[in-house]
Scaffold this motif. Sequence first.
Motif, PDB file in Angstrom:
ATOM      1  N   ASN A  26       0.850  -1.192   0.000  1.00  0.00           N
ATOM      2  CA  ASN A  26       0.000   0.000   0.000  1.00  0.00           C
ATOM      3  C   ASN A  26       0.881   1.236   0.000  1.00  0.00           C
ATOM      4  O   ASN A  26       0.478   2.299   0.421  1.00  0.00           O
ATOM      5  CB  ASN A  26      -0.961   0.014   1.182  1.00  0.00           C
ATOM      6  CG  ASN A  26      -2.403  -0.039   0.720  1.00  0.00           C
ATOM      7  OD1 ASN A  26      -2.681  -0.021  -0.470  1.00  0.00           O
ATOM      8  ND2 ASN A  26      -3.317  -0.108   1.657  1.00  0.00           N
ATOM      9  N   SER A  27       2.129   1.062  -0.468  1.00  0.00           N
ATOM     10  CA  SER A  27       3.086   2.157  -0.522  1.00  0.00           C
ATOM     11  C   SER A  27       3.929   1.989  -1.770  1.00  0.00           C
ATOM     12  O   SER A  27       4.284   0.872  -2.138  1.00  0.00           O
ATOM     13  CB  SER A  27       3.988   2.127   0.718  1.00  0.00           C
ATOM     14  OG  SER A  27       5.070   3.018   0.558  1.00  0.00           O
ATOM     15  N   PRO A  31      10.428  -2.987   3.364  1.00  0.00           N
ATOM     16  CA  PRO A  31      10.936  -4.364   3.316  1.00  0.00           C
ATOM     17  C   PRO A  31       9.939  -5.358   2.724  1.00  0.00           C
ATOM     18  O   PRO A  31       8.749  -5.068   2.588  1.00  0.00           O
ATOM     19  CB  PRO A  31      11.172  -4.688   4.795  1.00  0.00           C
ATOM     20  CG  PRO A  31      10.141  -3.863   5.505  1.00  0.00           C
ATOM     21  CD  PRO A  31      10.024  -2.587   4.707  1.00  0.00           C
ATOM     22  N   ILE A  32      10.459  -6.506   2.414  1.00  0.00           N
ATOM     23  CA  ILE A  32       9.653  -7.649   2.005  1.00  0.00           C
ATOM     24  C   ILE A  32       9.299  -8.404   3.285  1.00  0.00           C
ATOM     25  O   ILE A  32      10.164  -8.633   4.138  1.00  0.00           O
ATOM     26  CB  ILE A  32      10.445  -8.581   1.059  1.00  0.00           C
ATOM     27  CG1 ILE A  32      10.911  -7.826  -0.184  1.00  0.00           C
ATOM     28  CG2 ILE A  32       9.631  -9.812   0.709  1.00  0.00           C
ATOM     29  CD1 ILE A  32       9.815  -7.351  -1.089  1.00  0.00           C
ATOM     30  N   LYS A  69       3.689  -0.662   5.169  1.00  0.00           N
ATOM     31  CA  LYS A  69       4.976  -0.878   5.845  1.00  0.00           C
ATOM     32  C   LYS A  69       5.727  -2.076   5.314  1.00  0.00           C
ATOM     33  O   LYS A  69       6.728  -2.488   5.884  1.00  0.00           O
ATOM     34  CB  LYS A  69       4.751  -1.010   7.346  1.00  0.00           C
ATOM     35  CG  LYS A  69       4.185   0.251   7.935  1.00  0.00           C
ATOM     36  CD  LYS A  69       4.039   0.165   9.419  1.00  0.00           C
ATOM     37  CE  LYS A  69       3.428   1.467   9.897  1.00  0.00           C
ATOM     38  NZ  LYS A  69       3.830   1.814  11.207  1.00  0.00           N
ATOM     39  N   GLY A  70       5.243  -2.668   4.225  1.00  0.00           N
ATOM     40  CA  GLY A  70       5.925  -3.811   3.660  1.00  0.00           C
ATOM     41  C   GLY A  70       5.286  -4.269   2.367  1.00  0.00           C
ATOM     42  O   GLY A  70       4.203  -3.803   1.982  1.00  0.00           O
ATOM     43  N   ILE A  71       5.981  -5.203   1.721  1.00  0.00           N
ATOM     44  CA  ILE A  71       5.522  -5.848   0.500  1.00  0.00           C
ATOM     45  C   ILE A  71       5.455  -7.334   0.805  1.00  0.00           C
ATOM     46  O   ILE A  71       6.358  -7.877   1.446  1.00  0.00           O
ATOM     47  CB  ILE A  71       6.523  -5.608  -0.655  1.00  0.00           C
ATOM     48  CG1 ILE A  71       6.635  -4.122  -0.975  1.00  0.00           C
ATOM     49  CG2 ILE A  71       6.136  -6.416  -1.892  1.00  0.00           C
ATOM     50  CD1 ILE A  71       7.804  -3.778  -1.874  1.00  0.00           C
ATOM     51  N   ALA A  72       4.413  -7.990   0.349  1.00  0.00           N
ATOM     52  CA  ALA A  72       4.304  -9.433   0.569  1.00  0.00           C
ATOM     53  C   ALA A  72       3.640 -10.108  -0.617  1.00  0.00           C
ATOM     54  O   ALA A  72       2.791  -9.514  -1.287  1.00  0.00           O
ATOM     55  CB  ALA A  72       3.515  -9.728   1.848  1.00  0.00           C
ATOM     56  N   LEU A  73       4.049 -11.352  -0.845  1.00  0.00           N
ATOM     57  CA  LEU A  73       3.365 -12.204  -1.807  1.00  0.00           C
ATOM     58  C   LEU A  73       2.113 -12.720  -1.108  1.00  0.00           C
ATOM     59  O   LEU A  73       2.207 -13.423  -0.101  1.00  0.00           O
ATOM     60  CB  LEU A  73       4.271 -13.368  -2.232  1.00  0.00           C
ATOM     61  CG  LEU A  73       3.681 -14.346  -3.246  1.00  0.00           C
ATOM     62  CD1 LEU A  73       3.384 -13.657  -4.576  1.00  0.00           C
ATOM     63  CD2 LEU A  73       4.634 -15.525  -3.458  1.00  0.00           C
TER      64      LEU A  73
END
Length: 165
Positions: free
Chosen positions: A79-80, A86-87, A127-131
């Motif tokens: 959402n950024s 980070p991942i 605050k992060g990226i995720a699969l």
Amino acid sequence: MTKTSKSQNIVMPKLLFDWLIVEHNDYDIVKDNITVLTSSQITEIEKPKYDTIITYASFSHEDYHQVGVGYLIADFYTNSLSKDIPIIVNSDHNCPFRIRTLKIIKNKKIIELASWDNIIELVKKGKGIALLPKYIGEREKLICLSDKREVRIPYKKYSRNQCSM
């Protein structure tokens, strides 16, 4: 994978619970006894106390046989648009989302969390990226980071052999 008419003891990981039960109503939470375990916990099942096991993990047990395969479609979400976030991966080393992420993403800060709820919440807050499964990205209105590269996460359904009941 289809519904059954008799009551069952079923075990599956959290994201499959959300997909199969919350999103698709494939099982009856009133009639069936459903247990949520991590992929690693499922691989450690020794006694055949479940009628059905649904898991991403490699599962082999003499009292069970594979009866189906399904796929969760996933993608990288955030959402950024900041390049410095980070991942985030699940700390369960058997988690296929973690395994695929670590194969695809290189040279990025990795944060491990045990809770899918915490991972999803951090992604929602930017605050992060995720699969994540596509249904979560769409439901939470997250930013999808890839145009066409969907990741297919296979899961398998196992039934207890009749003679082990």
